[in-house]
Design an enzyme around this catalytic site. Structure first.
Site, PDB file in Angstrom:
ATOM      1  N   ALA A  31       0.803  -1.222   0.000  1.00  0.00           N
ATOM      2  CA  ALA A  31       0.000   0.000   0.000  1.00  0.00           C
ATOM      3  C   ALA A  31       0.834   1.268   0.000  1.00  0.00           C
ATOM      4  CB  ALA A  31      -0.942   0.000   1.206  1.00  0.00           C
ATOM      5  N   HIS A 128      -3.345 -10.429  -4.387  1.00  0.00           N
ATOM      6  CA  HIS A 128      -4.590 -10.097  -3.690  1.00  0.00           C
ATOM      7  C   HIS A 128      -5.701  -9.717  -4.665  1.00  0.00           C
ATOM      8  CE1 HIS A 128      -2.271  -9.111   0.289  1.00  0.00           C
ATOM      9  NE2 HIS A 128      -2.320 -10.399   0.004  1.00  0.00           N
ATOM     10  N   CYS A 163     -24.551 -16.667 -16.334  1.00  0.00           N
ATOM     11  CA  CYS A 163     -24.980 -17.847 -15.577  1.00  0.00           C
ATOM     12  C   CYS A 163     -25.800 -17.504 -14.327  1.00  0.00           C
ATOM     13  CB  CYS A 163     -23.762 -18.684 -15.184  1.00  0.00           C
ATOM     14  SG  CYS A 163     -22.768 -17.937 -13.869  1.00  0.00           S
TER      15      CYS A 163
END
Length: 253
Positions: A31, A128, A163
């Site tokens: 970060a 991530h 779907c």
């Protein structure tokens, strides 16, 4: 361990990454590389998670209110990401990759700034996930976030048009299985490198925090560029405490 806390010395030190003898560089970004681009940190005091707790994956799957809360958070983050621009540290990693020095960039970030800085996708590992688009939890089809906003504003969580499965931002949530292929690529790259760079990661989140140790065991030098101490500082040959964007501001000169 050498500690550098002055900007001129830090800038001189990082210049060797492109001109030095290292042939197989791997980088891990967290970060801290994106805060200079205006994206708030998650874990620090006053960060995003101190204001809004993350939605657990099992709650997202089981509960409509949790899904709507998560989507609201994604749209909030989407606004941060849209306003942000890659900074000099992002650009430096792209420059290293284009020069053939940086063979793999592993990122804990989900903001897409490395891609916007032109970093080659075949050298990027997002362990991530990515919060700038959505995928279907059932069939995996991609969907754009902006197209889901009217549905969420109407009080419903989005569904896949193929779907009817649940759509979710492509980030890895707490409680969700980590992507095995990406983790294997990251570990293999760490084991094979001769220099492992850590940029803006606290190194407290596993399994990413294990990667620098893997690199050191393989004989690589470890350089940590982070504003605060990390649990792996003692493994590093050099620790740099200066702000990342300023540290790499003259990297292309």
């Amino acid at each position: 361990m050498k500690c550098i806390d002055t900007l001129p010395e830090a800038q001189r030190f990082v210049a060797q990454f492109k001109d030095g003898s290292y042939r197989q560089i791997v980088a891990l970004t967290g970060a801290g590389i994106s805060t200079d681009s205006g994206i708030p940190d998650f874990r620090s005091p006053g960060g995003i998670w101190s204001k809004r707790q993350p939605v657990q994956y099992q709650d997202f799957v089981a509960d409509e209110d949790s899904r709507l809360e998560d989507w609201d958070r994604r749209f909030e983050m989407m606004d941060y990401f849209a306003r942000a621009e890659p900074n000099a540290a992002h650009q430096a990693m792209t420059s290293l990759a284009q020069a053939g020095k940086l063979h793999c960039l592993i990122t804990q970030n989900v903001d897409g700034l490395h891609q916007r800085a032109g970093f080659p996708n075949d050298k990027l590992v997002e362990i991530h996930g990515n919060s700038t688009f959505a995928t279907c939890l059932s069939c995996g089809v991609r969907a754009e976030l902006e197209a889901q906003k009217p549905i969420v504003d109407a009080g419903q969580s989005p569904r896949c048009s193929d779907c009817n499965g649940l759509l979710k931002a492509a980030v890895i949530s707490f409680g969700q299985q980590m992507p095995e292929m990406e983790l294997e690529r990251a570990a293999e790259a760490a084991a094979a490198c001769d220099l492992f760079l850590v940029l803006g990661s606290s190194l407290v989140v596993h399994p990413a925090a294990q990667l620098p140790a893997i690199a050191v065991r393989g004989g690589a030098d470890l350089v940590i560029l982070n504003g605060q101490e990390t649990p792996l500082d003692s493994y590093a040959s050099t620790v740099i405490r200066t702000p990342l964007a300023q540290t790499f501001a003259r990297f292309g000169e």
